[in-house]
Every structure is written in structure tokens, then in C-alpha cells.
Design a protein around this motif. Structure first.
Motif, short mmCIF file in Angstrom:
data_model
loop_
_atom_site.label_atom_id
_atom_site.label_comp_id
_atom_site.label_asym_id
_atom_site.label_seq_id
_atom_site.Cartn_x
_atom_site.Cartn_y
_atom_site.Cartn_z
N SER A 169 -10.36 18.30 -36.52
CA SER A 169 -11.64 18.70 -37.08
C SER A 169 -11.96 20.16 -36.82
CB SER A 169 -12.76 17.81 -36.52
OG SER A 169 -12.80 17.92 -35.10
N SER A 170 -11.52 20.74 -35.71
CA SER A 170 -11.83 22.13 -35.34
C SER A 170 -10.68 23.03 -35.73
CB SER A 170 -12.10 22.25 -33.83
OG SER A 170 -12.33 23.58 -33.48
N ALA A 171 -11.01 24.10 -36.48
CA ALA A 171 -9.96 25.03 -36.90
C ALA A 171 -9.43 25.85 -35.73
CB ALA A 171 -10.48 25.96 -38.00
N ASP A 172 -10.25 26.05 -34.68
CA ASP A 172 -9.80 26.84 -33.54
C ASP A 172 -8.78 26.08 -32.70
OD1 ASP A 172 -11.53 28.78 -34.33
OD2 ASP A 172 -13.17 28.09 -33.01
N ALA A 173 -8.73 24.74 -32.83
CA ALA A 173 -7.81 23.94 -32.03
C ALA A 173 -6.50 23.69 -32.75
CB ALA A 173 -8.46 22.61 -31.65
N THR A 174 -6.23 24.36 -33.86
CA THR A 174 -5.00 24.18 -34.63
C THR A 174 -4.28 25.51 -34.77
OG1 THR A 174 -6.16 24.52 -36.72
CG2 THR A 174 -5.98 22.25 -35.92
N ILE A 175 -2.99 25.40 -35.04
CA ILE A 175 -2.13 26.57 -35.24
C ILE A 175 -1.31 26.33 -36.50
CG2 ILE A 175 -0.29 27.99 -34.30
CD1 ILE A 175 -1.16 27.18 -31.53
N ALA A 176 -1.37 27.26 -37.43
CA ALA A 176 -0.58 27.19 -38.66
C ALA A 176 0.67 28.05 -38.49
CB ALA A 176 -1.40 27.67 -39.85
N VAL A 177 1.84 27.39 -38.54
CA VAL A 177 3.11 28.09 -38.35
C VAL A 177 4.03 27.77 -39.51
CG1 VAL A 177 2.94 28.13 -35.83
CG2 VAL A 177 3.99 26.18 -36.96
N SER A 178 5.01 28.64 -39.71
CA SER A 178 6.06 28.44 -40.70
C SER A 178 7.39 28.35 -39.97
CB SER A 178 6.09 29.61 -41.70
OG SER A 178 4.87 29.67 -42.42
N ILE A 179 8.14 27.29 -40.27
CA ILE A 179 9.41 27.04 -39.60
C ILE A 179 10.53 27.25 -40.60
CG2 ILE A 179 10.77 25.37 -38.29
CD1 ILE A 179 8.19 23.97 -37.55
N HIS A 180 11.43 28.16 -40.29
CA HIS A 180 12.60 28.45 -41.12
C HIS A 180 13.81 27.79 -40.49
CE1 HIS A 180 10.90 31.81 -43.69
NE2 HIS A 180 9.91 31.53 -42.84
N GLY A 181 14.57 27.08 -41.30
CA GLY A 181 15.75 26.41 -40.79
C GLY A 181 16.71 26.05 -41.89
N PRO A 182 17.68 25.22 -41.59
CA PRO A 182 18.66 24.83 -42.61
C PRO A 182 18.05 24.07 -43.77
CG PRO A 182 19.47 24.35 -40.41
CD PRO A 182 18.03 24.71 -40.25
N ALA A 183 16.93 23.35 -43.54
CA ALA A 183 16.29 22.59 -44.61
C ALA A 183 15.32 23.42 -45.42
CB ALA A 183 15.56 21.38 -44.01
N GLY A 184 15.18 24.68 -45.14
CA GLY A 184 14.24 25.54 -45.87
C GLY A 184 13.08 25.94 -45.00
N VAL A 185 11.95 26.15 -45.65
CA VAL A 185 10.75 26.60 -44.96
C VAL A 185 9.75 25.46 -44.95
CG1 VAL A 185 8.89 28.29 -44.91
CG2 VAL A 185 11.16 28.95 -45.73
N LEU A 186 9.22 25.15 -43.76
CA LEU A 186 8.23 24.09 -43.59
C LEU A 186 6.97 24.69 -42.99
CD1 LEU A 186 7.43 21.09 -43.61
CD2 LEU A 186 8.42 20.91 -41.32
N ASP A 187 5.86 24.52 -43.69
CA ASP A 187 4.56 25.00 -43.22
C ASP A 187 3.83 23.86 -42.55
OD1 ASP A 187 4.25 26.90 -46.25
OD2 ASP A 187 5.02 27.53 -44.29
N LEU A 188 3.48 24.02 -41.28
CA LEU A 188 2.82 22.99 -40.50
C LEU A 188 1.53 23.51 -39.92
CD1 LEU A 188 5.77 21.39 -38.46
CD2 LEU A 188 4.64 20.47 -40.48
N VAL A 189 0.56 22.62 -39.81
CA VAL A 189 -0.68 22.88 -39.09
C VAL A 189 -0.73 21.88 -37.95
CG1 VAL A 189 -3.19 23.01 -39.20
CG2 VAL A 189 -1.81 23.70 -41.17
N VAL A 190 -0.51 22.33 -36.74
CA VAL A 190 -0.34 21.47 -35.58
C VAL A 190 -1.44 21.75 -34.58
CG1 VAL A 190 2.15 21.36 -35.92
CG2 VAL A 190 1.18 23.12 -34.42
N PRO A 191 -1.73 20.79 -33.68
CA PRO A 191 -2.73 21.06 -32.63
C PRO A 191 -2.25 22.15 -31.68
CG PRO A 191 -2.34 18.71 -32.89
CD PRO A 191 -1.30 19.39 -33.70
N ALA A 192 -3.18 22.85 -31.08
CA ALA A 192 -2.83 23.93 -30.16
C ALA A 192 -2.13 23.41 -28.92
CB ALA A 192 -4.08 24.73 -29.78
N GLY A 193 -2.36 22.15 -28.58
CA GLY A 193 -1.71 21.60 -27.40
C GLY A 193 -0.34 21.01 -27.66
N ALA A 194 0.15 21.07 -28.91
CA ALA A 194 1.47 20.54 -29.22
C ALA A 194 2.54 21.44 -28.63
CB ALA A 194 1.64 20.41 -30.72
#
Length: 467
Positions: free
Chosen positions: A15-40
Motif C-alpha cells: 500500500s505504501s510507495a515508500d516501502a517498495t523498490i522498482a528495479v529492472s533485472i537483466h538476464g538470459p531471459a530478458g528484462v524483468l521489471d519488478l516492484v518488490v518490498p524494501a525488506g526483500a
């Protein structure tokens, strides 16, 4: 799965945008955009990437996560604590990529050029070369002198070569090494040969400066030109009295007087504009009809200089004025004590003291007309150096007494108080003080010329011939 190999995760959104992190992961399967909790942790993100990749049928297994710079993320520390922020890029790989270690030599090659730092290092190196030459000249062992002279000559020749970086700064310091080598090689105890030794050092510096200027790629070595002019002038002023059998104080008199005059002529040489950089707009605007018209009287010509040419002219003038001021400083600081020391007869001593005093005052007054900060500071140091040499000679020299010392100290404190009062009131910037300074500078120059005749012994010799 989107086009171009991009994945978008459908994990639960906090629910809180400050408690999430939006990252982009580059790898053999391509690019994956994730929004994960800050504690992950990185393991949680890697598992999500493996799940999305297996769903696409590309890879299997949980990969390792690294930063864009190749640093492996700790599996037990949350992403927020290791410095991962929204928008960062992570790399998923099956092996750890270690960043390539950069050697000190490669880092030095890739580092940008710093002309200011290189100029400071070149100045310190020139001072170290002068001290090394002075020490080797006074050393009793011939081995120390020979080794020092060889090292100084090698440094002078290598510095004159246009190889590597900062060639302009190295070429400016190379003549100082040559002069120090010549002084160390030819020095002999006593003051009677000192003018000839300094003349040889001057011509050695001029030769190395000429070599560096001839090998220069751009051909715009203004500091080399200053070295050549200063070296030849020192050689002429020191070699002529030695060849004619005159006293050494004649050479020191010429050097002090020439330094005072150089402070007035150096700016005129620096602002000389070549004719090929000028554009006459009136001649370029001639048409078929205007060519038939006669030249109208009283017409003002319009001449302009290109912007890049003007910029080069300003930099060239700045280097010439700074180099000339540095040469004046070195010459005055060296020649003034030698002149005061070589004047042993009372009449010659009076002339030498007056010459050093008026030359120092003239340099201080001439410095105010310079708009270049470095050149103005160097000229002020030259004038203060001459006055300090005179003060030391008056205090510890022949004929000094406690009453005279007290008188000189009181006068010096009065002059300092007057200068501080005028500077505090911004009086030097007014028109009235500017005119008085011009008159004082002209008067000091005239009195310095008159004192040079007495300091060199010409007046005393004529007096002895007619008496």
C-alpha cells in the motif's frame, strides 16, 4: 511476456510507495521489471525472476543477482540496506562477475589533464632543480657534482621532448634544469667568476628552451620564448663585463635595471596582434557600385578579430606576461643582494642602495597597472624582494648602527601604515591616486637610471680621472 523480451511481474503491491523498490533485472531471459518490498532480499527477487523465466521456458534455477558494476548482492541483507534504490538495474547471472582491476598506470592514462596542477608541479620541480644545482656547486666531492649535473641534464633534455602529457608544462620547466646543471658544473669559489657562471647558465637555459620550442608540435610555446629572451639577456649582461674586464657590480647593475624596464615593456609585447588575424570589413564590403565611389574622408574603418583568434591571443598574452613577471622576480631577487654585496666603496654603495630602492619602488608601482592577477602578484613580490634585500643590507651590512636601524624601522612602518590606509580607503583606484602613481613611477625610473651610473662605478671613475 512483452515484446523485446520484457517481463512484468504481477506480485502483490504494498500500500505504501515508500516501502517498495522498482528495479529492472537483466538476464538470459530478458528484462524483468519488478516492484518488490524494501525488506526483500536478493534471494527473494532471484526466485521471482526464476519463476517468471521458467514460465517463459527460457532458463531454470535461481540465478545470482549483481549490481550493474559487477558487485554481488548479499543474500541475507535486504535490498534497501545494501543501497538498492528505485530505478536501479540488477544483473541475473549464473556466475559471479568480478570487476576488472585497474592498475595505477592505466588510471593515470585515463585521468583528465590538469594544467593548473601540472604548472604547480613544474614550478616546484624548477625550484628543486635550482636547490640541487646550488648544493652540487658547493659540494666538496666531485662525484656528487658529476652525478647531479648528469641527472639535471637528462631531466632537461627529456622535459624538452614533446612526448606524453603536459608537454607545455614540462617544456617550461626544462630550461631551469639546464641552468642548474650549468651552474653546478662551472661554479668556482669566489665572486669574481660569478657573472660568467650565471651567464653560462642563462645561455644553457636559452638553448634548451630553443630545443623545446623547435620540437613543439603547435609552435606556440610562449614560455619558451620568455626563457630564450631572459637567457640571452642574462648572458649579455653577465658576459660583456667579464669580457671587458669590468667589475662584477656592472653586471648586477644591468640586471636590476633591465628587470625594472622589462616590467614596462612586457605588456606591449604580449598584446601584439598579427596582421593576418584582422579582417577589414570595409574592404570585404566593396561592390561594383561602391568601387566606383571615391574614398570618403573621415570614414572610420571597421576591423574585427575572430572569436577563436581573440581567445588564443588572450591566452598567449597571459602566458607571456606571467612568464615575464616570473623572470623579473627571479632576476631581481638574485641580482639585488649581489649588487649590494659587491659595492664595497662608499660612493658605489650609495648608488647601489639607491638603485635597489628605486627599482623596487618602480616594480611595486608598475604592478598596479597589470590586470592579470598572477603577474601582478609576481611583480609585487619582485619589488618587495628588492626592498627586503635593501633592508637586510642596511641592518646587517657595513656602516650599520643601532640609531640607523631604528630610523629605518620607523620609516618602513610609516610606509606600511600609509599603504594600508590608502588600500583600506580604496584610494589606489581613484583617478587622483592613479595620476600620482604614474608620476611616482616615472620619477623612480629616472632616479634608478641616475643611480645606475653611480652603482656601476662610472661616476666614481670619471671623478677620479678629472681630480
Amino acid at each position: 511476456m512483452h515484446e523485446k523480451g520484457d517481463f512484468v511481474s504481477d506480485v502483490a503491491m504494498p500500500s505504501s510507495a515508500d516501502a517498495t523498490i522498482a528495479v529492472s533485472i537483466h538476464g538470459p531471459a530478458g528484462v524483468l521489471d519488478l516492484v518488490v518490498p524494501a525488506g526483500a532480499t536478493s534471494v527473494d527477487v532471484a526466485r521471482e525472476y526464476a519463476r517468471q523465466a521458467e514460465a517463459a521456458g527460457v532458463v531454470s534455477g535461481i540465478p545470482l543477482l549483481q549490481t550493474a558494476l559487477g558487485e554481488r548482492l548479499n543474500a541475507t541483507v535486504p535490498l534497501a540496506e545494501v543501497g538498492v534504490q528505485s530505478g536501479d538495474v540488477l544483473v541475473a547471472t549464473t556466475g559471479v562477475h568480478r570487476p576488472r582491476k585497474v592498475t595505477l598506470l592505466e588510471a593515470a592514462k585515463d585521468a583528465p589533464e590538469t594544467p593548473a596542477l601540472a604548472s604547480m608541479v613544474a614550478s616546484v620541480a624548477s625550484l628543486a632543480a635550482a636547490l640541487a644545482g646550488w648544493y652540487a656547486a658547493r659540494a666538496g666531492e666531485d662525484t656528487v657534482r658529476t652525478v647531479t649535473v648528469g641527472i639535471l641534464l637528462a631531466c632537461a633534455l627529456v622535459g624538452a621532448l614533446p612526448l606524453g602529457r603536459h608537454t607545455r608544462q614540462r617544456a617550461a620547466a626544462a630550461p631551469a634544469f639546464a641552468a642548474a646543471a650549468a651552474f653546478a658544473a662551472l661554479h668556482e669559489p669566489g665572486l669574481h667568476l660569478l657573472p660568467a657562471i650565471l651567464g653560462a647558465a642563462g645561455i644553457a637555459a636559452a638553448v634548451v628552451a630553443g630545443i623545446g620550442r623547435a620540437l613543439s608540435v603547435d609552435g606556440g610555446d610562449e614560455i619558451g620564448t620568455v626563457w630564450i629572451a631572459a637567457g640571452l639577456t642574462v648572458f649579455a649582461c653577465c658576459a660583456l663585463p667579464a669580457l671587458m674586464g669590468w667589475d662584477a657590480r656592472v653586471a648586477w647593475t644591468l640586471l636590476v635595471l633591465g628587470s625594472m624596464m622589462a616590467a614596462r615593456f612586457a605588456p606591449s609585447l604580449a598584446i601584439d596582434v598579427p596582421d593576418e588575424v584582422l579582417l577589414d570589413l570595409d574592404r570585404l564590403a566593396v561592390t561594383a557600385w561602391s568601387a566606383r565611389d571615391s574614398q570618403r574622408k573621415g570614414r572610420r574603418g571597421r576591423i574585427v578579430v575572430a572569436a577563436d583568434a581573440m581567445e588564443r591571443l588572450v591566452h598567449r598574452a597571459s602566458r607571456i606576461v606571467t612568464g615575464a613577471s616570473a623572470a623579473i622576480l627571479v632576476t631581481v631577487v638574485v641580482a639585488s643582494p649581489l649588487l649590494l654585496r659587491s659595492a664595497t666603496i662608499d660612493l658605489d654603495r650609495i648608488g647601489a642602495r639607491c638603485l635597489v630602492f628605486f627599482a623596487g619602488c618602480s616594480l611595486l608601482l608598475a604592478a598596479r597597472s597589470y590586470r592579470h592577477a598572477a603577474a601582478r602578484a609576481l611583480l609585487r613580490l619582485a619589488g618587495l624582494g628588492a626592498l627586503v634585500s635593501l633592508a637586510v643590507h642596511l641592518v646587517v651590512g657595513p656602516g650599520a648602527s643601532h640609531l640607523d636601524t631604528f630610523f629605518y624601522v620607523v620609516v618602513a612602518l610609516g610606509v606600511v601604515a600609509l599603504a594600508a590606509a590608502i588600500a583600506t580607503g580604496r584610494g589606489w583606484r581613484s583617478v587622483w591616486w592613479s595620476r600620482r602613481a604614474e608620476v611616482a613611477e616615472a620619477l623612480c625610473g629616472s632616479l634608478a637610471f641616475a643611480s645606475a651610473v653611480v652603482a656601476a662605478g662610472v661616476f666614481r671613475r670619471l671623478w677620479e680621472m678629472t681630480s
